[in-house]
Motif scaffolding. Sequence first.
Motif, PDB file in Angstrom:
ATOM      1  N   ALA A 233       0.815  -1.222   0.000  1.00  0.00           N
ATOM      2  CA  ALA A 233       0.000   0.000   0.000  1.00  0.00           C
ATOM      3  C   ALA A 233       0.849   1.272   0.000  1.00  0.00           C
ATOM      4  CB  ALA A 233      -0.941  -0.006   1.201  1.00  0.00           C
ATOM      5  N   GLY A 234       2.175   1.115  -0.063  1.00  0.00           N
ATOM      6  CA  GLY A 234       3.047   2.285  -0.124  1.00  0.00           C
ATOM      7  C   GLY A 234       3.966   2.469   1.057  1.00  0.00           C
ATOM      8  N   GLY A 235       3.837   1.604   2.078  1.00  0.00           N
ATOM      9  CA  GLY A 235       4.721   1.691   3.233  1.00  0.00           C
ATOM     10  C   GLY A 235       4.287   2.732   4.250  1.00  0.00           C
ATOM     11  N   ILE A 236       5.248   3.181   5.054  1.00  0.00           N
ATOM     12  CA  ILE A 236       4.981   4.164   6.110  1.00  0.00           C
ATOM     13  C   ILE A 236       5.952   5.320   5.972  1.00  0.00           C
ATOM     14  CG2 ILE A 236       4.593   4.483   8.584  1.00  0.00           C
ATOM     15  CD1 ILE A 236       4.902   1.473   8.905  1.00  0.00           C
ATOM     16  N   LEU A 237       5.438   6.519   5.953  1.00  0.00           N
ATOM     17  CA  LEU A 237       6.275   7.723   5.940  1.00  0.00           C
ATOM     18  C   LEU A 237       7.319   7.684   4.819  1.00  0.00           C
ATOM     19  CD1 LEU A 237       6.887   8.044   9.812  1.00  0.00           C
ATOM     20  CD2 LEU A 237       5.126   9.198   8.449  1.00  0.00           C
ATOM     21  N   GLY A 238       6.965   7.041   3.720  1.00  0.00           N
ATOM     22  CA  GLY A 238       7.883   6.952   2.588  1.00  0.00           C
ATOM     23  C   GLY A 238       8.873   5.806   2.663  1.00  0.00           C
ATOM     24  N   TYR A 239       8.745   4.956   3.661  1.00  0.00           N
ATOM     25  CA  TYR A 239       9.657   3.832   3.867  1.00  0.00           C
ATOM     26  C   TYR A 239       8.931   2.502   3.705  1.00  0.00           C
ATOM     27  CZ  TYR A 239      12.906   7.196   5.928  1.00  0.00           C
ATOM     28  OH  TYR A 239      13.754   8.252   6.123  1.00  0.00           O
ATOM     29  N   GLN A 240       9.619   1.516   3.170  1.00  0.00           N
ATOM     30  CA  GLN A 240       9.158   0.139   3.171  1.00  0.00           C
ATOM     31  C   GLN A 240       9.637  -0.521   4.465  1.00  0.00           C
ATOM     32  OE1 GLN A 240       7.660  -1.923   0.050  1.00  0.00           O
ATOM     33  NE2 GLN A 240       6.766   0.111   0.375  1.00  0.00           N
ATOM     34  N   ILE A 241       8.851  -1.461   4.972  1.00  0.00           N
ATOM     35  CA  ILE A 241       9.218  -2.171   6.201  1.00  0.00           C
ATOM     36  C   ILE A 241      10.067  -3.378   5.835  1.00  0.00           C
ATOM     37  CG2 ILE A 241       8.375  -3.301   8.286  1.00  0.00           C
ATOM     38  CD1 ILE A 241       5.639  -1.944   7.722  1.00  0.00           C
ATOM     39  N   LYS A 242      11.216  -3.514   6.487  1.00  0.00           N
ATOM     40  CA  LYS A 242      12.100  -4.660   6.268  1.00  0.00           C
ATOM     41  C   LYS A 242      12.134  -5.505   7.535  1.00  0.00           C
ATOM     42  CE  LYS A 242      16.803  -5.971   4.879  1.00  0.00           C
ATOM     43  NZ  LYS A 242      16.378  -6.713   3.671  1.00  0.00           N
ATOM     44  N   PRO A 243      11.499  -6.700   7.520  1.00  0.00           N
ATOM     45  CA  PRO A 243      11.534  -7.545   8.718  1.00  0.00           C
ATOM     46  C   PRO A 243      12.876  -8.259   8.880  1.00  0.00           C
ATOM     47  CG  PRO A 243      10.320  -8.648   6.979  1.00  0.00           C
ATOM     48  CD  PRO A 243      10.682  -7.286   6.441  1.00  0.00           C
ATOM     49  N   VAL A 244      13.357  -8.296  10.102  1.00  0.00           N
ATOM     50  CA  VAL A 244      14.558  -9.061  10.437  1.00  0.00           C
ATOM     51  C   VAL A 244      14.108 -10.173  11.386  1.00  0.00           C
ATOM     52  CG1 VAL A 244      16.882  -9.014  11.394  1.00  0.00           C
ATOM     53  CG2 VAL A 244      15.958  -6.976  10.248  1.00  0.00           C
ATOM     54  N   GLU A 245      14.208 -11.420  10.948  1.00  0.00           N
ATOM     55  CA  GLU A 245      13.693 -12.538  11.731  1.00  0.00           C
ATOM     56  C   GLU A 245      14.779 -13.190  12.575  1.00  0.00           C
ATOM     57  OE1 GLU A 245      10.918 -15.310   9.948  1.00  0.00           O
ATOM     58  OE2 GLU A 245      10.958 -14.120   8.098  1.00  0.00           O
ATOM     59  N   GLU A 246      14.396 -13.569  13.800  1.00  0.00           N
ATOM     60  CA  GLU A 246      15.277 -14.338  14.677  1.00  0.00           C
ATOM     61  C   GLU A 246      14.477 -15.454  15.333  1.00  0.00           C
ATOM     62  OE1 GLU A 246      18.388 -14.389  14.965  1.00  0.00           O
ATOM     63  OE2 GLU A 246      19.044 -12.506  14.044  1.00  0.00           O
ATOM     64  N   ASP A 247      15.161 -16.547  15.636  1.00  0.00           N
ATOM     65  CA  ASP A 247      14.543 -17.723  16.250  1.00  0.00           C
ATOM     66  C   ASP A 247      14.880 -17.765  17.737  1.00  0.00           C
ATOM     67  OD1 ASP A 247      13.555 -20.199  16.933  1.00  0.00           O
ATOM     68  OD2 ASP A 247      14.837 -21.348  15.573  1.00  0.00           O
ATOM     69  N   GLY A 248      13.844 -17.645  18.573  1.00  0.00           N
ATOM     70  CA  GLY A 248      14.050 -17.747  20.022  1.00  0.00           C
ATOM     71  C   GLY A 248      14.233 -19.175  20.496  1.00  0.00           C
ATOM     72  N   LYS A 249      13.997 -20.153  19.625  1.00  0.00           N
ATOM     73  CA  LYS A 249      14.248 -21.574  19.883  1.00  0.00           C
ATOM     74  C   LYS A 249      13.581 -22.102  21.147  1.00  0.00           C
ATOM     75  CE  LYS A 249      18.632 -21.498  17.361  1.00  0.00           C
ATOM     76  NZ  LYS A 249      20.078 -21.801  17.376  1.00  0.00           N
ATOM     77  N   SER A 250      12.416 -21.515  21.499  1.00  0.00           N
ATOM     78  CA  SER A 250      11.651 -21.979  22.671  1.00  0.00           C
ATOM     79  C   SER A 250      12.469 -21.886  23.957  1.00  0.00           C
ATOM     80  CB  SER A 250      11.158 -23.423  22.456  1.00  0.00           C
ATOM     81  OG  SER A 250      10.391 -23.518  21.269  1.00  0.00           O
ATOM     82  N   ASN A 251      13.409 -20.951  23.996  1.00  0.00           N
ATOM     83  CA  ASN A 251      14.328 -20.803  25.123  1.00  0.00           C
ATOM     84  C   ASN A 251      14.378 -19.336  25.556  1.00  0.00           C
ATOM     85  OD1 ASN A 251      16.766 -20.321  26.618  1.00  0.00           O
ATOM     86  ND2 ASN A 251      17.581 -22.262  25.881  1.00  0.00           N
ATOM     87  N   PRO A 252      13.910 -18.996  26.767  1.00  0.00           N
ATOM     88  CA  PRO A 252      13.893 -17.603  27.210  1.00  0.00           C
ATOM     89  C   PRO A 252      15.250 -16.905  27.106  1.00  0.00           C
ATOM     90  CG  PRO A 252      12.597 -18.938  28.699  1.00  0.00           C
ATOM     91  CD  PRO A 252      13.285 -19.894  27.760  1.00  0.00           C
ATOM     92  N   ARG A 253      16.326 -17.613  27.443  1.00  0.00           N
ATOM     93  CA  ARG A 253      17.664 -17.004  27.348  1.00  0.00           C
ATOM     94  C   ARG A 253      17.981 -16.613  25.911  1.00  0.00           C
ATOM     95  NH1 ARG A 253      22.242 -18.889  25.688  1.00  0.00           N
ATOM     96  NH2 ARG A 253      21.456 -21.041  25.634  1.00  0.00           N
ATOM     97  N   MET A 254      17.591 -17.463  24.969  1.00  0.00           N
ATOM     98  CA  MET A 254      17.825 -17.162  23.565  1.00  0.00           C
ATOM     99  C   MET A 254      16.994 -15.960  23.114  1.00  0.00           C
ATOM    100  SD  MET A 254      19.586 -17.966  20.917  1.00  0.00           S
ATOM    101  CE  MET A 254      20.252 -19.582  21.402  1.00  0.00           C
ATOM    102  N   PHE A 255      15.777 -15.857  23.632  1.00  0.00           N
ATOM    103  CA  PHE A 255      14.941 -14.703  23.310  1.00  0.00           C
ATOM    104  C   PHE A 255      15.621 -13.404  23.739  1.00  0.00           C
ATOM    105  CE2 PHE A 255      11.431 -17.537  22.434  1.00  0.00           C
ATOM    106  CZ  PHE A 255      10.613 -16.803  21.588  1.00  0.00           C
ATOM    107  N   ALA A 256      16.198 -13.404  24.931  1.00  0.00           N
ATOM    108  CA  ALA A 256      16.879 -12.206  25.422  1.00  0.00           C
ATOM    109  C   ALA A 256      18.086 -11.863  24.548  1.00  0.00           C
ATOM    110  CB  ALA A 256      17.306 -12.402  26.867  1.00  0.00           C
ATOM    111  N   GLU A 257      18.867 -12.876  24.196  1.00  0.00           N
ATOM    112  CA  GLU A 257      20.051 -12.650  23.358  1.00  0.00           C
ATOM    113  C   GLU A 257      19.665 -12.111  21.989  1.00  0.00           C
ATOM    114  OE1 GLU A 257      22.339 -16.201  23.093  1.00  0.00           O
ATOM    115  OE2 GLU A 257      22.764 -16.305  25.253  1.00  0.00           O
ATOM    116  N   LYS A 258      18.632 -12.693  21.397  1.00  0.00           N
ATOM    117  CA  LYS A 258      18.219 -12.275  20.054  1.00  0.00           C
ATOM    118  C   LYS A 258      17.577 -10.887  20.077  1.00  0.00           C
ATOM    119  CE  LYS A 258      19.560 -15.955  17.835  1.00  0.00           C
ATOM    120  NZ  LYS A 258      20.662 -15.899  16.844  1.00  0.00           N
TER     121      LYS A 258
END
Length: 395
Positions: A62-87
């Motif tokens: 639809a044109g993005g936001i404020l002239g910008y396209q959104i770029k998702p950066v994905e990370e895997d928390g691996k079902s581990n709270p410690r990994m979620f914090a690190e990521k």
Amino acid sequence: MKNKICGVTLALLAVLSFSSCKDNKKKYVKVGLLHSLTGTMSISEVAVRDAELLAIKEINDAGGILGYQIKPVEEDGKSNPRMFAEKARKLIEQDGVVSIFGCWTSDSRKAVKPVVEELYNLLWYPVQYEGFEASPNIMYMGASPNQQVVPAVDFCAENFGKRFYLIGSDYVFPHTANEIIKAQLKNLGGTCVGETYVPMHESDFVQVVREIVKIKPDVIINTLNGSSNQSFFSQLKYSGPSAEEVPVMSFSVSESEIKNIGADKLKGHYVTWSYFESIETAKNRKFVQAYKSEFGFNKAVGDPVEAAYIAVNLWASSCSKAGTFDIEPVRIAAKGMSYIAPEGIVTIEGTNQHLYKKVRIGQVDGKGQINELYASSAPVRPDPYLSTYGWAKGL
């Protein structure tokens, strides 16, 4: 103040530094998607990630936001709270994301909470939870306990009886939810006849089912999460009482989980959410169609999936209102923000950053859909600390 300055600086760098992500001179703003793509919680979280990707795609198209396209950066928390914090730290410090959409379990949220507070970023959390929290750096998109736990207990006590058996995974949400339930049950003149907690990855429920058969409670309240639900409902179906004899009310089983567990194992049991795939509105039909067209018509759409979709859209609207991607202006702009969601109108409560949401209670049918039995007449104000309930004092 130092943390706020740090957060604003990182947000500015994310918006202004595009040397690594230029594509045909388009400008990009980065957001983080942080979910368990592997491990016991992947059964639930992959679908939530997909909903965020769908919302991002629609906004970009639809044109993005404020002239910008959104770029998702994905990370895997691996079902581990410690990994979620690190990521989470990696997404903010190294990738320069201006918001994170993610987590499922309260353990993962609580692991990310100090990170987003220290680095002054925002976490948009898509799942119902146990309450007793309100961080300025978290936007709570799921139901608070007065929008799920409390009305579910009232429904069960009125329709099934007041002898409750509690089964849950051994972490924050089930323990806290069950403390709420026991206090409420005492106020209703009911009894907790059994209370059991199992590890997140548990697959052996033989003894639990035997205990249920022996006690024969009026209702089971289920706060299991992840793949444990598959094992529990399988063993309950083949060795335990039927749904007619002892119904189960689940707080973390949506259509997405029903699809993985099997409708035959859940038929006749109950769930409490704010959203069901079966809601008959034009907005919901469009959302479900778009989701399934993107990810497969064999997929199911549940409450946390819809809440994740809401989160991205509310964030985008808040950025547009603020005229910037900077953390603090966006956070302030979000307060009081409303959005016409597939579930209906939702609004961010300015004092605690939770959503006004409807309460819905339904029963699972043989096709894996949830038939709505009850819906609140209007969105319910979030009360994460249960401050309006006299029986909850001291929790």
